[in-house]
Design a protein around this motif. Structure first.
Motif, PDB file in Angstrom:
ATOM      1  N   ASP A  33     -16.966  -2.186  40.899  1.00 55.53           N
ATOM      2  CA  ASP A  33     -17.114  -2.521  39.485  1.00 55.53           C
ATOM      3  C   ASP A  33     -15.801  -2.545  38.707  1.00 55.53           C
ATOM      4  N   GLY A  34     -14.707  -2.068  39.313  1.00 54.23           N
ATOM      5  CA  GLY A  34     -13.461  -2.053  38.557  1.00 54.23           C
ATOM      6  C   GLY A  34     -12.545  -0.922  38.969  1.00 54.23           C
ATOM      7  N   HIS A  35     -12.185  -0.049  38.019  1.00 50.78           N
ATOM      8  CA  HIS A  35     -11.194   0.990  38.271  1.00 50.78           C
ATOM      9  C   HIS A  35     -11.643   2.290  37.618  1.00 50.78           C
ATOM     10  N   TRP A  36     -11.251   3.417  38.220  1.00 48.68           N
ATOM     11  CA  TRP A  36     -11.543   4.730  37.657  1.00 48.68           C
ATOM     12  C   TRP A  36     -10.307   5.618  37.774  1.00 48.68           C
ATOM     13  N   LEU A  37     -10.251   6.641  36.913  1.00 50.31           N
ATOM     14  CA  LEU A  37      -9.128   7.554  36.879  1.00 50.31           C
ATOM     15  C   LEU A  37      -9.641   8.944  36.531  1.00 50.31           C
ATOM     16  N   ALA A  38      -9.243   9.944  37.299  1.00 52.12           N
ATOM     17  CA  ALA A  38      -9.633  11.333  37.045  1.00 52.12           C
ATOM     18  C   ALA A  38      -8.387  12.142  36.708  1.00 52.12           C
ATOM     19  N   VAL A  39      -8.449  12.891  35.613  1.00 50.93           N
ATOM     20  CA  VAL A  39      -7.336  13.744  35.193  1.00 50.93           C
ATOM     21  C   VAL A  39      -7.866  15.144  34.903  1.00 50.93           C
ATOM     22  N   ARG A  40      -6.968  16.113  34.901  1.00 53.28           N
ATOM     23  CA  ARG A  40      -7.354  17.487  34.628  1.00 53.28           C
ATOM     24  C   ARG A  40      -7.928  17.618  33.224  1.00 53.28           C
ATOM     25  N   TRP A  41      -8.973  18.385  33.091  1.00 49.80           N
ATOM     26  CA  TRP A  41      -9.615  18.628  31.809  1.00 49.80           C
ATOM     27  C   TRP A  41      -8.753  19.547  30.954  1.00 49.80           C
ATOM     28  N   ILE A  42      -8.524  19.167  29.696  1.00 50.29           N
ATOM     29  CA  ILE A  42      -7.824  20.019  28.739  1.00 50.29           C
ATOM     30  C   ILE A  42      -8.872  20.564  27.774  1.00 50.29           C
ATOM     31  N   ASP A  43      -9.059  21.860  27.781  1.00 44.53           N
ATOM     32  CA  ASP A  43     -10.153  22.468  27.032  1.00 44.53           C
ATOM     33  C   ASP A  43      -9.715  22.759  25.599  1.00 44.53           C
ATOM     34  N   GLY A  44      -9.603  21.686  24.800  1.00 49.17           N
ATOM     35  CA  GLY A  44      -9.214  21.821  23.408  1.00 49.17           C
ATOM     36  C   GLY A  44     -10.075  20.939  22.532  1.00 49.17           C
ATOM     37  N   TRP A  71      10.852   7.564  27.992  1.00 54.93           N
ATOM     38  CA  TRP A  71       9.499   7.076  27.751  1.00 54.93           C
ATOM     39  C   TRP A  71       9.062   7.369  26.314  1.00 54.93           C
ATOM     40  N   ALA A  72       8.117   6.577  25.829  1.00 47.89           N
ATOM     41  CA  ALA A  72       7.390   6.864  24.587  1.00 47.89           C
ATOM     42  C   ALA A  72       5.903   6.893  24.912  1.00 47.89           C
ATOM     43  N   HIS A  73       5.177   7.801  24.300  1.00 48.59           N
ATOM     44  CA  HIS A  73       3.731   7.854  24.528  1.00 48.59           C
ATOM     45  C   HIS A  73       3.059   6.603  23.988  1.00 48.59           C
ATOM     46  N   ALA A  74       3.486   6.147  22.818  1.00 52.66           N
ATOM     47  CA  ALA A  74       3.073   4.874  22.204  1.00 52.66           C
ATOM     48  C   ALA A  74       1.624   4.843  21.722  1.00 52.66           C
ATOM     49  N   ASP A  75       0.922   5.978  21.770  1.00 49.13           N
ATOM     50  CA  ASP A  75      -0.432   6.052  21.221  1.00 49.13           C
ATOM     51  C   ASP A  75      -0.656   7.442  20.635  1.00 49.13           C
ATOM     52  N   VAL A  76       0.323   7.892  19.855  1.00 43.37           N
ATOM     53  CA  VAL A  76       0.231   9.207  19.213  1.00 43.37           C
ATOM     54  C   VAL A  76      -0.726   9.093  18.035  1.00 43.37           C
ATOM     55  N   GLN A  77      -1.829   9.809  18.107  1.00 46.16           N
ATOM     56  CA  GLN A  77      -2.877   9.763  17.085  1.00 46.16           C
ATOM     57  C   GLN A  77      -3.749  11.000  17.234  1.00 46.16           C
ATOM     58  N   PRO A  78      -4.581  11.317  16.229  1.00 44.02           N
ATOM     59  CA  PRO A  78      -5.342  12.572  16.264  1.00 44.02           C
ATOM     60  C   PRO A  78      -6.249  12.742  17.476  1.00 44.02           C
ATOM     61  N   THR A  79      -6.880  11.684  17.962  1.00 48.06           N
ATOM     62  CA  THR A  79      -7.802  11.865  19.087  1.00 48.06           C
ATOM     63  C   THR A  79      -7.086  12.109  20.410  1.00 48.06           C
ATOM     64  N   ASN A  80      -5.785  11.863  20.454  1.00 51.78           N
ATOM     65  CA  ASN A  80      -5.028  12.080  21.688  1.00 51.78           C
ATOM     66  C   ASN A  80      -4.247  13.388  21.668  1.00 51.78           C
ATOM     67  N   ALA A  81      -4.541  14.238  20.709  1.00 51.56           N
ATOM     68  CA  ALA A  81      -3.962  15.578  20.634  1.00 51.56           C
ATOM     69  C   ALA A  81      -5.103  16.585  20.645  1.00 51.56           C
ATOM     70  N   LEU A  82      -5.140  17.440  21.654  1.00 48.87           N
ATOM     71  CA  LEU A  82      -6.192  18.437  21.785  1.00 48.87           C
ATOM     72  C   LEU A  82      -5.589  19.821  21.555  1.00 48.87           C
ATOM     73  N   VAL A  83      -6.176  20.558  20.632  1.00 48.55           N
ATOM     74  CA  VAL A  83      -5.657  21.869  20.246  1.00 48.55           C
ATOM     75  C   VAL A  83      -6.500  22.954  20.896  1.00 48.55           C
ATOM     76  N   VAL A  84      -5.867  23.809  21.679  1.00 45.43           N
ATOM     77  CA  VAL A  84      -6.576  24.937  22.277  1.00 45.43           C
ATOM     78  C   VAL A  84      -6.580  26.089  21.285  1.00 45.43           C
TER      79      VAL A  84
END
Length: 282
Positions: free
Chosen positions: A82-93, A136-149
């Motif tokens: 069906d396409g592509h998948w990606l698994a990354v470590r969970w950040i619990d924030g 490098w630049a992250h290039a998508d710095v926004q509130p939903t891409n920052a998780l606060v523990v």
């Protein structure tokens, strides 16, 4: 999920998000948790989402090799029928907007909140500084891409749009979330065609960092435009400097935090602090 089951054994999963042609699940095994992202085959932009996931996988591999992120963050990636998948470590924030809910009101003006807010900004800058140090630049710095523990440390996610030193072999970058777009990126989007790649610089991440903190602390987006305005109109407002006055919308007086935000949102990219400077500021 069969590949992950073969690797980790029995696992449980819950769907977190299903929108814009992609899905995200939280996957838990006996020993760890991860986030699994995949494109939605039946969506109209399934191919584009699959290409974005492939691109994020390449970015994570390169950033890990460069020491800009923990190599253990990326767990696995692959293709399916069906396409592509990606698994990354969970950040619990929790996302920045939710984390700042107390601070947005006058009751947030308390001694314990002030160092907590500054710590969130500094640890976010620390994450960005590692990327910036290797070009490098992250290039998508926004509130939903920052998780606060709970301890007030910020984790960064979603590297699909990251811009590295080599702009080849990638989808054209055309900016990310409009509300936190730096003026120079907005100007480049308006002055080039849709197929032109815009190379985001670390200084654009710094503007977006300041804009995200402005938005989540005050409850107001930093640029004045109507909600229903088209994207190009919003981008023009950004380039023309139609900013809200932070003094007029701040929930309470916090000079150190206000100076941090306004320095990040300097119209001149060269005059903005670096991520390393923000991370070390006291």
């Amino acid at each position: 999920m069969k590949t992950l089951e073969d690797r980790f054994g029995s696992l449980a999963h819950s769907l977190l998000c299903d929108r814009r042609g992609s899905r995200v699940w939280k996957i838990t095994t006996g020993s760890e948790a991860m986030a699994l992202k995949a494109n939605v085959p039946a969506s109209g932009n399934a191919r584009d989402k699959a290409l974005e996931l492939e691109q994020e996988n390449r970015c994570l591999l390169r950033l890990g090799e460069a020491g800009a992120i923990d190599q253990g963050y990326r767990i696995d990636s692959g293709r399916s029928d069906d396409g592509h998948w990606l698994a990354v470590r969970w950040i619990d924030g929790v996302p920045l907007w939710r984390a700042f809910s107390l601070a947005r009101g006058p009751e947030g003006d308390r001694p314990s909140v002030r160092p907590w807010l500054l710590g969130i900004a500094r640890t976010w800058a620390q994450r960005l500084a590692r990327l910036h140090a290797v070009g490098w630049a992250h290039a998508d710095v926004q509130p939903t891409n920052a998780l606060v523990v709970r301890t007030g440390i910020t984790g960064v996610i979603d590297y699909a749009l990251a811009c590295g030193p080599d702009p080849t072999d990638r989808l054209p970058y055309r900016g990310a979330l409009t509300h936190t777009t730096a003026p120079e990126i907005a100007d480049a989007v308006l002055s080039t065609d849709d197929g032109t790649h815009i190379q985001a610089a670390p200084s654009a991440d710094i503007w977006s960092l300041g804009a995200s903190l402005f938005w989540c602390w005050t409850g107001h987006r930093p640029v004045l435009y109507e909600d229903d305005a088209e994207r190009r109109g919003k981008l023009r407002a950004i380039t023309q400097g139609h900013l809200l006055d932070l003094n007029a919308v701040r929930p309470w007086f916090f000079p150190e935090f206000e100076r941090l935000i306004t320095s990040c949102m300097n119209v001149d990219p060269a005059a903005r602090p670096t991520a390393a400077e923000l991370a070390e500021a006291r």
